[in-house]
Design a protein around this motif. Structure first.
Motif, PDB file in Angstrom:
ATOM      1  N   PHE A  53     -38.621  30.927  -4.472  1.00  0.00           N
ATOM      2  CA  PHE A  53     -39.815  31.272  -3.703  1.00  0.00           C
ATOM      3  C   PHE A  53     -39.909  32.792  -3.539  1.00  0.00           C
ATOM      4  O   PHE A  53     -40.962  33.384  -3.761  1.00  0.00           O
ATOM      5  CB  PHE A  53     -39.766  30.623  -2.310  1.00  0.00           C
ATOM      6  CG  PHE A  53     -40.235  29.201  -2.279  1.00  0.00           C
ATOM      7  CD1 PHE A  53     -41.507  28.882  -1.838  1.00  0.00           C
ATOM      8  CD2 PHE A  53     -39.406  28.169  -2.676  1.00  0.00           C
ATOM      9  CE1 PHE A  53     -41.942  27.574  -1.793  1.00  0.00           C
ATOM     10  CE2 PHE A  53     -39.827  26.855  -2.632  1.00  0.00           C
ATOM     11  CZ  PHE A  53     -41.104  26.563  -2.191  1.00  0.00           C
ATOM     12  N   ARG A  54     -38.790  33.427  -3.153  1.00  0.00           N
ATOM     13  CA  ARG A  54     -38.805  34.874  -2.945  1.00  0.00           C
ATOM     14  C   ARG A  54     -39.120  35.627  -4.230  1.00  0.00           C
ATOM     15  O   ARG A  54     -39.844  36.631  -4.209  1.00  0.00           O
ATOM     16  CB  ARG A  54     -37.469  35.331  -2.370  1.00  0.00           C
ATOM     17  CG  ARG A  54     -37.307  34.998  -0.901  1.00  0.00           C
ATOM     18  CD  ARG A  54     -36.122  35.708  -0.321  1.00  0.00           C
ATOM     19  NE  ARG A  54     -35.012  35.655  -1.252  1.00  0.00           N
ATOM     20  CZ  ARG A  54     -33.787  35.250  -0.957  1.00  0.00           C
ATOM     21  NH1 ARG A  54     -33.492  34.887   0.249  1.00  0.00           N
ATOM     22  NH2 ARG A  54     -32.843  35.222  -1.865  1.00  0.00           N
ATOM     23  N   ARG A  55     -38.580  35.164  -5.369  1.00  0.00           N
ATOM     24  CA  ARG A  55     -38.853  35.818  -6.651  1.00  0.00           C
ATOM     25  C   ARG A  55     -40.345  35.735  -6.972  1.00  0.00           C
ATOM     26  O   ARG A  55     -40.948  36.702  -7.444  1.00  0.00           O
ATOM     27  CB  ARG A  55     -38.039  35.174  -7.765  1.00  0.00           C
ATOM     28  CG  ARG A  55     -38.188  35.913  -9.081  1.00  0.00           C
ATOM     29  CD  ARG A  55     -37.446  35.316 -10.249  1.00  0.00           C
ATOM     30  NE  ARG A  55     -36.201  34.683  -9.924  1.00  0.00           N
ATOM     31  CZ  ARG A  55     -35.865  33.441 -10.309  1.00  0.00           C
ATOM     32  NH1 ARG A  55     -36.692  32.715 -11.024  1.00  0.00           N
ATOM     33  NH2 ARG A  55     -34.710  32.927  -9.985  1.00  0.00           N
ATOM     34  N   LEU A  56     -40.953  34.579  -6.698  1.00  0.00           N
ATOM     35  CA  LEU A  56     -42.387  34.433  -6.937  1.00  0.00           C
ATOM     36  C   LEU A  56     -43.196  35.357  -6.039  1.00  0.00           C
ATOM     37  O   LEU A  56     -44.167  35.970  -6.484  1.00  0.00           O
ATOM     38  CB  LEU A  56     -42.813  32.985  -6.695  1.00  0.00           C
ATOM     39  CG  LEU A  56     -42.763  32.096  -7.911  1.00  0.00           C
ATOM     40  CD1 LEU A  56     -42.857  30.649  -7.510  1.00  0.00           C
ATOM     41  CD2 LEU A  56     -43.865  32.440  -8.858  1.00  0.00           C
ATOM     42  N   TYR A  57     -42.805  35.454  -4.770  1.00  0.00           N
ATOM     43  CA  TYR A  57     -43.537  36.336  -3.863  1.00  0.00           C
ATOM     44  C   TYR A  57     -43.454  37.786  -4.327  1.00  0.00           C
ATOM     45  O   TYR A  57     -44.428  38.530  -4.254  1.00  0.00           O
ATOM     46  CB  TYR A  57     -42.981  36.240  -2.436  1.00  0.00           C
ATOM     47  CG  TYR A  57     -43.167  34.892  -1.771  1.00  0.00           C
ATOM     48  CD1 TYR A  57     -44.292  34.125  -1.985  1.00  0.00           C
ATOM     49  CD2 TYR A  57     -42.198  34.396  -0.916  1.00  0.00           C
ATOM     50  CE1 TYR A  57     -44.453  32.901  -1.368  1.00  0.00           C
ATOM     51  CE2 TYR A  57     -42.343  33.180  -0.286  1.00  0.00           C
ATOM     52  CZ  TYR A  57     -43.480  32.432  -0.515  1.00  0.00           C
ATOM     53  OH  TYR A  57     -43.631  31.224   0.095  1.00  0.00           O
ATOM     54  N   ASN A  58     -42.293  38.184  -4.822  1.00  0.00           N
ATOM     55  CA  ASN A  58     -42.090  39.585  -5.207  1.00  0.00           C
ATOM     56  C   ASN A  58     -42.614  39.920  -6.601  1.00  0.00           C
ATOM     57  O   ASN A  58     -43.161  40.992  -6.816  1.00  0.00           O
ATOM     58  CB  ASN A  58     -40.605  39.953  -5.136  1.00  0.00           C
ATOM     59  CG  ASN A  58     -40.096  39.976  -3.724  1.00  0.00           C
ATOM     60  OD1 ASN A  58     -40.844  40.286  -2.804  1.00  0.00           O
ATOM     61  ND2 ASN A  58     -38.839  39.622  -3.530  1.00  0.00           N
ATOM     62  N   LYS A  59     -42.419  39.037  -7.575  1.00  0.00           N
ATOM     63  CA  LYS A  59     -42.722  39.379  -8.963  1.00  0.00           C
ATOM     64  C   LYS A  59     -43.851  38.579  -9.584  1.00  0.00           C
ATOM     65  O   LYS A  59     -44.241  38.843 -10.713  1.00  0.00           O
ATOM     66  CB  LYS A  59     -41.464  39.207  -9.816  1.00  0.00           C
ATOM     67  CG  LYS A  59     -40.340  40.100  -9.345  1.00  0.00           C
ATOM     68  CD  LYS A  59     -39.265  40.269 -10.348  1.00  0.00           C
ATOM     69  CE  LYS A  59     -38.296  41.302  -9.813  1.00  0.00           C
ATOM     70  NZ  LYS A  59     -37.103  41.438 -10.547  1.00  0.00           N
ATOM     71  N   GLY A  60     -44.359  37.585  -8.877  1.00  0.00           N
ATOM     72  CA  GLY A  60     -45.415  36.746  -9.440  1.00  0.00           C
ATOM     73  C   GLY A  60     -46.798  37.325  -9.232  1.00  0.00           C
ATOM     74  O   GLY A  60     -46.997  38.253  -8.452  1.00  0.00           O
ATOM     75  N   LYS A  61     -47.761  36.776  -9.959  1.00  0.00           N
ATOM     76  CA  LYS A  61     -49.160  37.133  -9.752  1.00  0.00           C
ATOM     77  C   LYS A  61     -49.676  36.291  -8.601  1.00  0.00           C
ATOM     78  O   LYS A  61     -49.230  35.161  -8.399  1.00  0.00           O
ATOM     79  CB  LYS A  61     -49.990  36.853 -11.006  1.00  0.00           C
ATOM     80  CG  LYS A  61     -49.615  37.713 -12.190  1.00  0.00           C
ATOM     81  CD  LYS A  61     -50.608  37.616 -13.334  1.00  0.00           C
ATOM     82  CE  LYS A  61     -51.002  36.197 -13.687  1.00  0.00           C
ATOM     83  NZ  LYS A  61     -51.902  36.099 -14.836  1.00  0.00           N
ATOM     84  N   SER A  62     -50.660  36.815  -7.858  1.00  0.00           N
ATOM     85  CA  SER A  62     -51.166  36.054  -6.723  1.00  0.00           C
ATOM     86  C   SER A  62     -52.675  36.181  -6.613  1.00  0.00           C
ATOM     87  O   SER A  62     -53.285  37.125  -7.128  1.00  0.00           O
ATOM     88  CB  SER A  62     -50.521  36.534  -5.433  1.00  0.00           C
ATOM     89  OG  SER A  62     -50.890  37.855  -5.157  1.00  0.00           O
ATOM     90  N   LYS A  64     -37.572  23.951  -4.618  1.00  0.00           N
ATOM     91  CA  LYS A  64     -36.879  23.804  -3.340  1.00  0.00           C
ATOM     92  C   LYS A  64     -36.086  25.050  -2.942  1.00  0.00           C
ATOM     93  O   LYS A  64     -35.888  25.302  -1.770  1.00  0.00           O
ATOM     94  CB  LYS A  64     -35.898  22.623  -3.400  1.00  0.00           C
ATOM     95  CG  LYS A  64     -36.520  21.307  -3.773  1.00  0.00           C
ATOM     96  CD  LYS A  64     -37.187  20.671  -2.605  1.00  0.00           C
ATOM     97  CE  LYS A  64     -37.596  19.249  -2.979  1.00  0.00           C
ATOM     98  NZ  LYS A  64     -38.621  18.741  -2.116  1.00  0.00           N
ATOM     99  N   GLN A  65     -35.600  25.810  -3.924  1.00  0.00           N
ATOM    100  CA  GLN A  65     -34.680  26.908  -3.632  1.00  0.00           C
ATOM    101  C   GLN A  65     -35.414  28.128  -3.082  1.00  0.00           C
ATOM    102  O   GLN A  65     -36.404  28.577  -3.635  1.00  0.00           O
ATOM    103  CB  GLN A  65     -33.905  27.325  -4.894  1.00  0.00           C
ATOM    104  CG  GLN A  65     -33.091  26.231  -5.520  1.00  0.00           C
ATOM    105  CD  GLN A  65     -33.890  25.414  -6.520  1.00  0.00           C
ATOM    106  OE1 GLN A  65     -35.024  25.759  -6.834  1.00  0.00           O
ATOM    107  NE2 GLN A  65     -33.319  24.326  -6.980  1.00  0.00           N
ATOM    108  N   ASN A  66     -34.856  28.682  -2.026  1.00  0.00           N
ATOM    109  CA  ASN A  66     -35.440  29.836  -1.363  1.00  0.00           C
ATOM    110  C   ASN A  66     -35.525  31.040  -2.296  1.00  0.00           C
ATOM    111  O   ASN A  66     -36.515  31.772  -2.290  1.00  0.00           O
ATOM    112  CB  ASN A  66     -34.619  30.170  -0.117  1.00  0.00           C
ATOM    113  CG  ASN A  66     -35.290  31.212   0.742  1.00  0.00           C
ATOM    114  OD1 ASN A  66     -36.479  31.436   0.627  1.00  0.00           O
ATOM    115  ND2 ASN A  66     -34.516  31.840   1.594  1.00  0.00           N
ATOM    116  N   HIS A  67     -34.503  31.263  -3.130  1.00  0.00           N
ATOM    117  CA  HIS A  67     -34.515  32.443  -4.004  1.00  0.00           C
ATOM    118  C   HIS A  67     -35.637  32.366  -5.034  1.00  0.00           C
ATOM    119  O   HIS A  67     -36.168  33.399  -5.450  1.00  0.00           O
ATOM    120  CB  HIS A  67     -33.148  32.648  -4.681  1.00  0.00           C
ATOM    121  CG  HIS A  67     -32.805  31.627  -5.720  1.00  0.00           C
ATOM    122  ND1 HIS A  67     -33.092  31.789  -7.045  1.00  0.00           N
ATOM    123  CD2 HIS A  67     -32.207  30.414  -5.614  1.00  0.00           C
ATOM    124  CE1 HIS A  67     -32.690  30.734  -7.724  1.00  0.00           C
ATOM    125  NE2 HIS A  67     -32.141  29.877  -6.879  1.00  0.00           N
TER     126      HIS A  67
END
Length: 115
Positions: free
Chosen positions: A13-22, A8-11
């Motif tokens: 989501f942002r961490r996943l967008y920036n540091k996650g694999k996609s 639920k937390q926006n931070h």
């Protein structure tokens, strides 16, 4: 088996967008990152471009159901964010399901058949 918790937390989501694999395909985009926990967490994002509220909610329900049915095939301990692309609003359930599983396989999130 532990069930998946919602993100639920926006931070997060942002961490996943920036540091996650996609991985992406025409219907969905999937972001993942290990979370050092025995449980997986799932977040779903459906933007306004996908359609009006009815279409967005239907798309969200289809993604959630596709994940729920195949949850036991996913490796535990990951944060996952599924982003519906514009085409997802017009996709049938089977296409959404197939897209989710193929992206998870690309990222190595599915259990091996013999294990």
């Amino acid at each position: 088996m532990e069930h998946t918790v919602s993100l639920k937390q926006n931070h997060v989501f942002r961490r996943l967008y920036n540091k996650g694999k996609s991985a992406v395909n025409p219907c969905l985009a999937l972001y993942c990152r290990k979370n050092n926990s025995p449980r997986s967490r799932l977040g779903i994002t459906v933007g306004v471009k996908v359609g009006k509220a009815v279409v967005r909610n239907r798309t969200r329900r289809r993604i959630r159901e596709a994940y729920r049915i195949h949850e036991d095939r996913f490796l535990p301990g990951y944060d996952l964010v599924v982003v519906a692309r514009v085409r997802a609003g017009h996709c049938r359930y089977r296409e959404v399901e197939r897209s989710l599983l193929s992206l998870a396989d690309k990222l190595g999130l599915l259990r091996k058949e013999g294990a």
